[in-house]
Design an enzyme around this catalytic site. Structure first.
Site, PDB file in Angstrom:
ATOM      1  N   GLY A  84       0.818  -1.293   0.006  1.00 40.53           N
ATOM      2  CA  GLY A  84      -0.055  -0.074   0.081  1.00 40.53           C
ATOM      3  C   GLY A  84       0.940   1.226  -0.033  1.00 40.53           C
ATOM      4  O   GLY A  84       0.229   2.425   0.423  1.00 40.53           O
TER       5      GLY A  84
ATOM      6  N   ARG B 192       6.487 -14.943  12.203  1.00 41.14           N
ATOM      7  CA  ARG B 192       6.048 -13.684  12.489  1.00 41.14           C
ATOM      8  C   ARG B 192       4.835 -13.620  13.157  1.00 41.14           C
ATOM      9  O   ARG B 192       4.230 -12.713  13.864  1.00 41.14           O
ATOM     10  CB  ARG B 192       5.768 -12.997  11.151  1.00 41.14           C
ATOM     11  CG  ARG B 192       7.030 -12.681  10.336  1.00 41.14           C
ATOM     12  CD  ARG B 192       6.713 -11.328   9.778  1.00 41.14           C
ATOM     13  NE  ARG B 192       5.565 -11.155   9.035  1.00 41.14           N
ATOM     14  CZ  ARG B 192       5.471 -11.061   7.600  1.00 41.14           C
ATOM     15  NH1 ARG B 192       6.657 -11.183   6.783  1.00 41.14           N
ATOM     16  NH2 ARG B 192       4.136 -10.989   6.961  1.00 41.14           N
TER      17      ARG B 192
ATOM     18  N   THR C 256      10.248  -4.576  13.205  1.00 41.06           N
ATOM     19  CA  THR C 256      10.521  -5.567  12.097  1.00 41.06           C
ATOM     20  C   THR C 256      11.060  -6.750  12.866  1.00 41.06           C
ATOM     21  O   THR C 256      12.310  -6.666  13.586  1.00 41.06           O
ATOM     22  CB  THR C 256      11.411  -5.210  11.017  1.00 41.06           C
ATOM     23  OG1 THR C 256      11.696  -6.367  10.397  1.00 41.06           O
ATOM     24  CG2 THR C 256      12.638  -4.304  11.374  1.00 41.06           C
ATOM     25  N   ILE C 257      10.788  -7.960  12.450  1.00 36.40           N
ATOM     26  CA  ILE C 257      11.567  -9.049  12.850  1.00 36.40           C
ATOM     27  C   ILE C 257      12.757  -9.023  12.295  1.00 36.40           C
ATOM     28  O   ILE C 257      13.929  -9.938  13.161  1.00 36.40           O
ATOM     29  CB  ILE C 257      10.854 -10.618  12.664  1.00 36.40           C
ATOM     30  CG1 ILE C 257      10.716 -10.643  11.159  1.00 36.40           C
ATOM     31  CG2 ILE C 257       9.497 -10.524  13.081  1.00 36.40           C
ATOM     32  CD1 ILE C 257      10.419 -12.165  10.652  1.00 36.40           C
ATOM     33  N   ASP C 258      13.178  -8.501  11.357  1.00 37.49           N
ATOM     34  CA  ASP C 258      14.512  -8.518  10.638  1.00 37.49           C
ATOM     35  C   ASP C 258      15.535  -7.701  11.582  1.00 37.49           C
ATOM     36  O   ASP C 258      16.859  -7.820  11.460  1.00 37.49           O
ATOM     37  CB  ASP C 258      14.572  -7.975   9.258  1.00 37.49           C
ATOM     38  CG  ASP C 258      13.627  -8.832   8.273  1.00 37.49           C
ATOM     39  OD1 ASP C 258      13.274  -9.617   8.790  1.00 37.49           O
ATOM     40  OD2 ASP C 258      13.082  -7.951   7.553  1.00 37.49           O
TER      41      ASP C 258
END
Ligand code: F6P
Length: 366
Positions: free
Chosen positions: A80, A292, A142-144
């Site tokens: 989006g 996640r 963020t999981i990163d």
């Protein structure tokens, strides 16, 4: 708390891929807002809802009991981007700019600021919205864990927990069957999940994007363990890992996203090569979105609550154009520009890398 009669209406949205802790931030923003005399509007489905005009008021009762719930009560989307809005035309995807819709809705909802919870993609959008005159405050998710301006993003600890639990379970079955187990984990172009998850779960080999690996070195490690009587091995491989001189392994592209590349598949390549070159029976496990989903860890619940409460405090003080950040043990703020200036990648001298090597973990580079 002092009432602030100028900042009254705050929008909150969750952008990009979801992760555990989003609801805890939404709660951390919404509960104190009342004491500041503010009303919170939840914008639905990330920036998609901002473009399409989807929002609803969030009251205390809406955020009650959501601290431990994974996902986001607001919905999210990673397609989006208002500045990169995909439209289907004659069977093709055309990219258009819908940022004026965002400005229109911001004014129509009479918002004074927007708290955008997201990763680097969200922060890049925030910067452009700021330049259009929208007041924004970013919260790093963020999981990163790949945002340089904060020591930690929320969601990462929960993903690492999933990886370490998976490795613990695979340890017993690998050892029973004298097999090699290859676990592919997420993280995009950063190796933090593989590094921290592999360290916590006692992997024997960790392969990350920042340290291109040699096949021979990986096979050697498995042989060496065999010689020591350890007839099984655990390999934790980041989805962005690649051999020296090799390319990322991808599972496809999605033109609707700002970064169209979808990483995935290196685990199977690693497992096949190990089996063919060491003679060891090998299995691959792709943890995927298990990393996640589900409840945030206590660490992530605490960090998310602190981030949310700090973000609404910044709004009350009319401090905009900033991203909330953890530095050491303190929560503070950095300019959004700073937040998007650099990706945080694993350095060779990171203490986790040094400690991993010290306990005998191979990165496939010796
Ligand atoms: O950025 C978070 C992340 O989970 C990455 O680790 C992964 O590469 C990507 O998102 C997966 O995205 P999607 O949910 O769109 O498959």
């Amino acid at each position: 708390m002092t009432k602030n009669h100028e900042v009254r209406r705050i929008g909150v949205l969750t952008g990009g891929g979801d992760c555990p802790g989003l609801n805890a931030v939404i709660r951390g923003v919404t509960k104190p807002a009342q004491d500041y005399g503010m009303t919170v509007f939840g914008i639905l489905d990330g920036f998609e809802g901002f473009v399409e005009g989807k929002a609803r008021e969030l009251r205390n009762e809406d955020v009650s009991g959501i601290l431990s719930r994974g996902g986001t009560i607001l919905g999210s989307s990673n397609k989006g981007d208002p500045f990169h809005w995909p439209v289907e035309k004659d069977g093709n995807i055309e990219i258009v700019d819908r940022s004026q819709n965002v400005l229109r809705n911001y004014k129509a909802w009479e918002l004074d600021a927007v708290i955008a919870i997201g990763g680097d993609g969200t922060m890049h959008i925030c910067k452009k919205l700021m330049d259009m005159g929208i007041n924004v405050i970013g919260v790093p998710k963020t999981i990163d864990n790949d945002l340089d301006a904060t020591d930690m993003t929320f969601g990462h600890d929960s993903a690492v927990y999933v990886v370490s639990m998976a490795l613990d379970r695979l340890h017993t079955t690998a050892s029973s069957h004298h097999r090699v187990m290859v676990v592919e984990v997420m993280g995009r172009y950063a190796g933090w999940i593989a590094l921290h998850g592999g360290l916590a779960g006692g992997a024997d080999i960790i392969l990350i994007p920042e340290i291109p690996f040699s096949w021979e070195s990986a096979y050697d490690k498995i042989h060496q363990r065999e010689l020591q009587g350890k007839r099984f091995s655990l390999v934790c491989v980041a989805e962005g890992a690649k051999p020296v001189g090799g390319e990322f392994v991808t599972k496809g592209t999605d033109a609707k996203r700002t970064d169209p590349i979808q990483l995935g598949g290196i685990g199977k390549v690693v497992a096949d090569n190990i089996e063919n070159n060491t003679g060891k029976e090998t299995r691959v496990i792709v943890l995927g979105h298990l990393q996640r989903g589900g409840s945030p860890t206590p660490y992530d619940r605490i960090l998310s609550t602190k981030f949310g409460a700090f973000a609404i405090e910044l709004a009350s003080k009319k401090v905009f154009g900033k991203m909330v950040a953890l530095k050491g043990s303190k929560i503070g703020e950095v300019k959004i520009e700073e937040a998007i200036s650099k990706q945080k990648l694993v350095k060779l001298n990171d203490q986790a890398v040094i400690a991993a090597r010290a306990v005998g973990i191979s990165f496939g580079d010796e």
